[in-house]
Enzyme design. Structure first.
Site, PDB file in Angstrom:
ATOM      1  N   HIS A 266      16.148  -8.959  -0.885  1.00 41.62           N
ATOM      2  CA  HIS A 266      14.856  -8.931  -1.578  1.00 41.62           C
ATOM      3  C   HIS A 266      15.176  -9.174  -3.057  1.00 41.62           C
ATOM      4  O   HIS A 266      15.074  -8.271  -3.884  1.00 41.62           O
ATOM      5  CB  HIS A 266      14.207  -7.558  -1.352  1.00 41.62           C
TER       6      HIS A 266
ATOM      7  N   ARG B  94       3.115  -4.349  -2.805  1.00 39.55           N
ATOM      8  CA  ARG B  94       3.555  -4.650  -4.161  1.00 39.55           C
ATOM      9  C   ARG B  94       3.955  -6.103  -4.347  1.00 39.55           C
ATOM     10  O   ARG B  94       3.526  -6.773  -5.283  1.00 39.55           O
ATOM     11  CB  ARG B  94       4.743  -3.769  -4.568  1.00 39.55           C
ATOM     12  N   THR B  95       4.816  -6.600  -3.461  1.00 41.21           N
ATOM     13  CA  THR B  95       5.344  -7.948  -3.643  1.00 41.21           C
ATOM     14  C   THR B  95       4.210  -8.973  -3.543  1.00 41.21           C
ATOM     15  O   THR B  95       4.095  -9.884  -4.368  1.00 41.21           O
ATOM     16  CB  THR B  95       6.423  -8.231  -2.579  1.00 41.21           C
TER      17      THR B  95
ATOM     18  N   LYS C 173       2.262 -19.446  17.860  1.00 41.47           N
ATOM     19  CA  LYS C 173       2.334 -20.430  18.962  1.00 41.47           C
ATOM     20  C   LYS C 173       3.763 -20.915  19.168  1.00 41.47           C
ATOM     21  O   LYS C 173       4.011 -21.792  19.985  1.00 41.47           O
ATOM     22  CB  LYS C 173       1.439 -21.627  18.637  1.00 41.47           C
TER      23      LYS C 173
ATOM     24  N   ARG D  10       7.784 -14.152   2.852  1.00 43.11           N
ATOM     25  CA  ARG D  10       8.389 -12.932   3.413  1.00 43.11           C
ATOM     26  C   ARG D  10       8.439 -13.087   4.926  1.00 43.11           C
ATOM     27  O   ARG D  10       7.449 -13.485   5.548  1.00 43.11           O
ATOM     28  CB  ARG D  10       7.564 -11.701   3.039  1.00 43.11           C
TER      29      ARG D  10
HETATM   30  C1  NCD Z   1      10.486  -2.958   0.042  1.00 43.99           C
HETATM   31  C2  NCD Z   1      10.675  -4.067   1.061  1.00 43.99           C
HETATM   32  O1  NCD Z   1       9.713  -4.705   1.485  1.00 43.99           O
HETATM   33  O2  NCD Z   1      11.827  -4.313   1.378  1.00 43.99           O
HETATM   34  N1  NCD Z   1       9.172  -2.905  -0.448  1.00 43.99           N
HETATM   35  C3  NCD Z   1       8.884  -3.602  -1.586  1.00 43.99           C
HETATM   36  O3  NCD Z   1       8.857  -4.812  -1.585  1.00 43.99           O
HETATM   37  N2  NCD Z   1       8.728  -2.901  -2.722  1.00 43.99           N
HETATM   38  C4  NCD Z   1      10.981  -1.640   0.476  1.00 43.99           C
HETATM   39  C5  NCD Z   1      10.568  -1.104   1.797  1.00 43.99           C
HETATM   40  O4  NCD Z   1       9.783  -1.692   2.539  1.00 43.99           O
HETATM   41  O5  NCD Z   1      11.042  -0.014   2.108  1.00 43.99           O
END
Ligand code: NCD
Length: 318
Positions: free
Chosen positions: A137, A57-58, A87, A109
């Site tokens: 997040h 999703r992100t 590396k 991320r």
């Molecule tokens: C979440 C995350 O990556 O923290 N996912 C997301 O971005 N919607 C939730 C998860 O991984 O459980």
């Protein structure tokens, strides 16, 4: 330079403006060929997606958001394996290097808590934290709040039940910070002891005079009172804080109690909303999906509009 690092940084006024922008985009038609949403000030500017952890999703909503705004996207998926991190390169060095390639934003991320903060500290390119380990997040929490407002019509005086893996789930941590900014909210954290929410969140909520309680039994949860039920998955890929452990047998034991079914929804208010950041891995039965209170797919879709508004902001357009 504007960075999005954690949920504490947002003011209520900022969120109001962000949600106005997101609502504007949500109300506009999207067309695949001629892009009517492209902003002249953003066309041709570049977003770098630097993802060291899996994401659906992100990753895809940021990419789509950039596209609809007329921006280009350069990305590395699985950067842990396919970038020089494999590396041994530090985040700082990677960020210093990519800052010279003309990106307007780096959406990052990472599996380490604090990684986005480290990158933002250099102040060489705007950073958006798309999840840092068990840390935060913030962009997810903004789209969660946007969805709550859409469904409940307010962000204050809400009874919110948050359940699942609260020790390792970063979305609930960021969401708790945001709910703490509005008066009268009451938070109930439902999780077995080793998975309970951290003391840093409880301190923050106490400082903001937000009522909260921690409970362990699903049967004790305020199902009939909750305006918002926010459910999460077990984050088995992450270590537990403070060296606590949960054996595979304990995990299996927990699953049935923490699986939401139509029987739970039968106890919820008509106007309540059931949310989940997704992915779900069995903790919400698919038989719940048809219930109008199940908002998790609509919630995921809202990520597109909220992230369009965030990209605009980080690029200095508002
Ligand atoms: C979440 C995350 O990556 O923290 N996912 C997301 O971005 N919607 C939730 C998860 O991984 O459980």
């Amino acid at each position: 330079m504007r960075h999005i690092v954690n949920a504490q940084q947002f003011s209520v006024e900022f969120m109001e403006e962000l949600f106005n922008r997101a609502r504007y985009y949500k109300g506009r038609p999207k067309m695949l060929v001629a892009n009517p949403l492209a902003l002249p000030n953003l066309v041709g500017r570049l977003v770098l997606k630097l993802f060291y952890e899996p994401s659906t999703r992100t990753r895809l909503s940021f990419e789509a958001a950039a596209h609809w705004l007329g921006m280009g996207v350069v990305s590395t998926e699985n950067a842990a394996e396919f970038s020089s991190a494999a590396k041994g390169e530090t985040i700082e060095d990677t960020i210093r290097v990519v800052a010279g390639y003309g990106f307007s934003v780096v959406v990052m991320r990472h599996k380490e808590e604090g990684a986005a903060q480290q990158a933002a500290k250099l102040d060489v390119v705007p950073i958006i934290n798309a999840g840092d380990g068990s840390g935060q997040h913030p962009t997810q929490a903004l789209l969660d709040l946007f969805t709550i407002y859409e469904r409940c019509g307010r962000l204050d005086n809400l009874q919110v039940l948050i359940g699942g893996d609260l020790a390792r789930g970063r979305t609930v941590r960021s969401l708790a910070y945001l709910l703490g900014k509005y008066p009268g909210n009451q938070l109930t954290f439902l999780a077995p002891e080793p998975l309970q929410i951290g003391p840093d969140i409880l301190d923050y909520l106490a400082r903001h005079k937000i009522g909260c309680e921690r409970i362990t039994a699903v049967g004790q949860a305020p199902w009939t009172k909750a305006d918002v039920v926010y459910w999460t998955r077990l984050q088995i890929e992450r270590p537990l804080p403070n060296g606590k452990t949960l054996s595979p047998e304990q995990v299996e034991e927990l699953k049935p109690a923490y699986t939401l079914t139509p029987a739970h929804l039968a106890r919820m208010k008509t106007g309540a909303v059931l949310m989940h950041p997704l992915p779900r891995v069995g903790e919400i039965a698919t038989t719940v999906d048809a219930d109008p209170r199940a908002a998790y797919f609509a919630q995921a879709h809202n990520g597109l509009y909220v992230r369009m508004a965030l990209l605009e902001h980080v690029c200095g357009l508002w």
